[in-house]
Design a protein around this motif. Sequence first.
Motif, PDB file in Angstrom:
ATOM      1  N   SER A  83     100.959   8.500  46.631  1.00 16.09           N
ATOM      2  CA  SER A  83     101.759   7.601  46.401  1.00 16.09           C
ATOM      3  C   SER A  83     101.129   6.211  45.502  1.00 16.09           C
ATOM      4  N   TRP A  84     101.096   6.025  44.114  1.00 13.25           N
ATOM      5  CA  TRP A  84     100.286   5.095  43.471  1.00 13.25           C
ATOM      6  C   TRP A  84     100.587   4.067  43.824  1.00 13.25           C
ATOM      7  N   GLU A  85      99.326   2.609  44.100  1.00 17.71           N
ATOM      8  CA  GLU A  85      99.596   1.567  44.025  1.00 17.71           C
ATOM      9  C   GLU A  85      99.260   0.660  42.371  1.00 17.71           C
ATOM     10  N   ALA A  86      99.638  -0.160  42.069  1.00 18.50           N
ATOM     11  CA  ALA A  86      99.306  -0.947  41.002  1.00 18.50           C
ATOM     12  C   ALA A  86      97.767  -1.496  41.579  1.00 18.50           C
ATOM     13  N   SER A  87      97.927  -1.788  42.405  1.00 21.31           N
ATOM     14  CA  SER A  87      96.461  -2.643  42.884  1.00 21.31           C
ATOM     15  C   SER A  87      95.352  -1.950  43.703  1.00 21.31           C
ATOM     16  N   GLY A  88      95.819  -0.356  43.133  1.00 20.18           N
ATOM     17  CA  GLY A  88      94.481   0.582  43.466  1.00 20.18           C
ATOM     18  C   GLY A  88      93.606   0.562  42.785  1.00 20.18           C
ATOM     19  N   ASN A  89      92.512   1.076  43.459  1.00 22.98           N
ATOM     20  CA  ASN A  89      91.330   1.384  42.245  1.00 22.98           C
ATOM     21  C   ASN A  89      91.393   2.845  43.673  1.00 22.98           C
ATOM     22  N   TYR A  90      91.133   4.137  42.436  1.00 26.83           N
ATOM     23  CA  TYR A  90      90.906   5.509  42.572  1.00 26.83           C
ATOM     24  C   TYR A  90      89.824   6.060  42.174  1.00 26.83           C
ATOM     25  N   SER A  91      89.279   6.633  43.443  1.00 29.07           N
ATOM     26  CA  SER A  91      88.471   6.979  43.030  1.00 29.07           C
ATOM     27  C   SER A  91      88.647   9.178  43.252  1.00 29.07           C
ATOM     28  N   ILE A  92      87.974   9.751  42.092  1.00 28.18           N
ATOM     29  CA  ILE A  92      87.892  11.416  42.831  1.00 28.18           C
ATOM     30  C   ILE A  92      86.589  11.430  43.345  1.00 28.18           C
ATOM     31  N   GLN A  93      87.335  12.674  43.551  1.00 24.21           N
ATOM     32  CA  GLN A  93      85.648  13.144  44.273  1.00 24.21           C
ATOM     33  C   GLN A  93      85.637  14.998  44.291  1.00 24.21           C
ATOM     34  N   ILE A  94      85.350  15.609  43.106  1.00 26.28           N
ATOM     35  CA  ILE A  94      84.951  17.059  43.446  1.00 26.28           C
ATOM     36  C   ILE A  94      83.242  17.674  44.298  1.00 26.28           C
ATOM     37  N   TRP A  95      83.844  18.946  45.272  1.00 20.93           N
ATOM     38  CA  TRP A  95      83.644  19.309  45.845  1.00 20.93           C
ATOM     39  C   TRP A  95      83.712  20.829  45.683  1.00 20.93           C
ATOM     40  N   GLY A  96      82.353  21.203  46.004  1.00 17.60           N
ATOM     41  CA  GLY A  96      82.166  23.293  46.397  1.00 17.60           C
ATOM     42  C   GLY A  96      82.849  23.709  46.893  1.00 17.60           C
ATOM     43  N   ASP A  97      82.701  24.687  47.561  1.00 18.29           N
ATOM     44  CA  ASP A  97      83.213  25.215  48.824  1.00 18.29           C
ATOM     45  C   ASP A  97      82.207  24.262  49.768  1.00 18.29           C
ATOM     46  N   ARG A  98      83.486  24.173  51.333  1.00 16.56           N
ATOM     47  CA  ARG A  98      82.850  23.233  52.421  1.00 16.56           C
ATOM     48  C   ARG A  98      82.102  22.391  52.497  1.00 16.56           C
ATOM     49  N   HIS A  99      82.247  21.906  50.330  1.00 13.43           N
ATOM     50  CA  HIS A  99      80.873  20.987  50.537  1.00 13.43           C
ATOM     51  C   HIS A  99      79.855  21.060  49.981  1.00 13.43           C
ATOM     52  N   GLU A 100      79.473  22.619  49.931  1.00 12.51           N
ATOM     53  CA  GLU A 100      78.269  22.826  49.632  1.00 12.51           C
ATOM     54  C   GLU A 100      77.110  21.847  47.888  1.00 12.51           C
ATOM     55  N   TRP A 101      78.829  22.372  46.908  1.00 11.45           N
ATOM     56  CA  TRP A 101      78.341  21.328  45.292  1.00 11.45           C
ATOM     57  C   TRP A 101      78.797  20.027  45.699  1.00 11.45           C
ATOM     58  N   ARG A 102      78.366  19.420  45.156  1.00  9.52           N
ATOM     59  CA  ARG A 102      79.100  18.209  44.048  1.00  9.52           C
ATOM     60  C   ARG A 102      78.809  17.609  42.594  1.00  9.52           C
ATOM     61  N   ALA A 103      79.397  17.186  42.686  1.00  9.46           N
ATOM     62  CA  ALA A 103      79.452  16.364  40.991  1.00  9.46           C
ATOM     63  C   ALA A 103      79.736  15.521  40.331  1.00  9.46           C
ATOM     64  N   ALA A 104      79.935  14.975  39.646  1.00 12.97           N
ATOM     65  CA  ALA A 104      80.396  13.723  39.028  1.00 12.97           C
ATOM     66  C   ALA A 104      82.198  13.619  38.970  1.00 12.97           C
TER      67      ALA A 104
END
Length: 182
Positions: A105-126
């Motif tokens: 549910s998007w809100e006009a005042s929202g500041n959204y962040s996307i995090q991307i991960w590998g299997d069970r958070h063993e990898w992380r990326a930008a």
Amino acid sequence: MNWAKLVGVGIAGCLLGGLTGCGPRESNALAGMSVDDQGNPVIVLQDCEGVIQEIEIYDRTKTRSHPTTGPTPDFEYTNAHPKKAVVTIPLAGDNDWKPTTGSPSWEASGNYSIQIWGDRHEWRAAGTEFTLADLKTLKPGQVRYFPPFRPTDDSPTPRPRSTGPEQPVVTPLDAFTSPECP
């Protein structure tokens, strides 16, 4: 257990931790945001290694934290079999990327962040950050993202955005796509 054995176990643990490093491994993957032909937001994921299996979206204006597990995502996708490719993911998900929670549910005042991960958070990326106002400035085929930071030692390995430039860029999809990606 006597003190000598306890100290020996502690030293071995510290050495092993120093050799293996702490936290998840780094991936060259990169996330951005775009819009489809109808103006609907889509996630753009560049995963040249095929290791990213989880995408989390947070509204940074809300406090959502569990005392022991940390922040709770507002919305999450998983993919058991990631591809080595650049893909666009509609917010409703697709055959590969399945939402594990309801629609965001998007809100006009929202500041959204996307995090991307590998299997069970063993990898992380930008990941990336955006507001709805940011997305309204995009045209189909444009991607808004934070370029990965490359150290000044000419190392080819990008670092997550948390150590990189703080300004997003908007480029055509072709410029977002790495030559190393299939």
